[in-house]
Design an enzyme around this catalytic site. Structure first.
Site, PDB file in Angstrom:
ATOM      1  N   CYS A  22       4.609   6.305   0.134  1.00 52.50           N
ATOM      2  CA  CYS A  22       4.666   6.027   1.567  1.00 52.50           C
ATOM      3  C   CYS A  22       3.756   4.828   1.850  1.00 52.50           C
ATOM      4  O   CYS A  22       2.537   4.922   1.688  1.00 52.50           O
ATOM      5  CB  CYS A  22       4.207   7.257   2.334  1.00 52.50           C
TER       6      CYS A  22
ATOM      7  N   CYS B 295       8.635   2.412   8.848  1.00 53.67           N
ATOM      8  CA  CYS B 295       8.545   2.881   7.468  1.00 53.67           C
ATOM      9  C   CYS B 295       8.066   1.710   6.595  1.00 53.67           C
ATOM     10  O   CYS B 295       8.736   0.667   6.536  1.00 53.67           O
ATOM     11  CB  CYS B 295       9.918   3.376   7.011  1.00 53.67           C
TER      12      CYS B 295
END
Ligand SMILES: N[C@@H](CCC[C@H](N)C(=O)O)C(=O)O
Length: 276
Positions: free
Chosen positions: A91, A215
């Site tokens: 991430c 993201c």
């Protein structure tokens, strides 16, 4: 009452009041529950607990949960879970937030080296921005209607002029579960070019199973895909997400994308305790 029964009662009473200290961080609206797990107190295999903490009605609410742990040689280790409670791939925004958290805890000053699921990362904190070095990208699949690549997490990238009105959850989930990705899935990024080096991005995230406001591995994938497909000649790309602006810089050497940096803000929102 025998000593054993007293002990059991005490354990039960204590268990009632077990508390987790957590911190909430966000990076361009991609939000995370952060836990300092250097003492290994967090129940790492408790998928239900992670999912509950990330639940926006029954828990703190977040797109993911991140544990900061000790590492024998580096500054720290990152353990990342999606909002569904499962440990997942890298991430990018979470990594940037974890660097800000490590700085807050006094573990690092303005530079960090840490291990994540996809390997070693370096990071720099500069002028309120956290710059995170991402893995080199060796292979990019350039298909007729989309590009597929892995920037630590898998990403499908497709151009979409009608990005404002697109039903991201509906269209994204069809792609995420469809061929060729199937159950393992992918994250899905919809992109509109705004200028030579600026792109608008909306992302459907696997493991959240919905659109998130931003993201990090997703915008990194978009930047490389836009360069690879000739939509830009710039190696410093601006990405406008629903939650704010990010930048990605890189060098392409012999068809390999190296020196890839994800740059943007990472902010402490609040801290609290949860009893369970
Ligand atoms: N929000 C992330 C991506 C997190 C992982 C993703 N949901 C997956 O399971 O692939 C980011 O900022 O990169």
């Amino acid at each position: 009452m025998s000593l054993t029964r007293e002990l059991i009662m005490l354990i039960l009473i204590f268990a009632e009041y077990m508390e987790i200290l957590f911190y909430k961080y966000q990076g361009t609206g991609n939000d995370f529950v952060m836990i300092d797990n250097r003492l290994q107190e967090f129940d790492k295999n408790n998928t239900k607990l992670v999912a509950k903490l990330c639940d926006r009605r029954f828990g703190v609410g977040a797109d993911g949960l991140i544990l900061l742990e000790n590492h024998p040689e580096l500054d720290f280790k990152m353990v990342y879970y999606n909002a569904d409670g499962n440990e997942s791939s890298m991430c990018g925004n979470g990594g940037r937030c974890l660097v800000a958290f490590a700085n807050f805890l006094g573990i690092i000053k303005n530079k960090a080296s840490f291990e994540a699921v996809d390997g070693l990362h370096h990071a720099i904190i500069e002028n309120d921005l956290v710059k995170l070095q991402m893995q080199d990208v060796v292979s990019i699949e350039n298909n007729k209607d989309y590009v597929y690549l892995n920037t630590g997490s898998p990403h499908h990238v497709q151009m979409e002029n009608n990005i404002h009105d697109l039903a991201i959850k509906e269209v994204g989930s069809k792609i995420r579960y469809g061929q060729p990705y199937n159950e393992a899935g992918t994250n899905v990024n919809f992109v509109k070019q705004l200028s030579e080096n600026t792109f608008q991005v909306r992302t459907y995230e696997r493991g959240v199973e919905d659109e998130t406001l931003s993201c990090g591995t997703g915008v990194t994938a978009v930047a490389l895909a836009m360069f690879e497909t000739g939509k830009t000649k710039s190696n410093l790309i601006s990405l406008e997400t629903e939650g704010g602006k990010l930048q990605v810089s890189f060098d392409k050497q012999d068809s390999i994308y190296k020196n890839v940096w994800l740059i943007g803000p990472a902010t402490h929102v609040f801290k609290g305790t949860i009893s369970w």
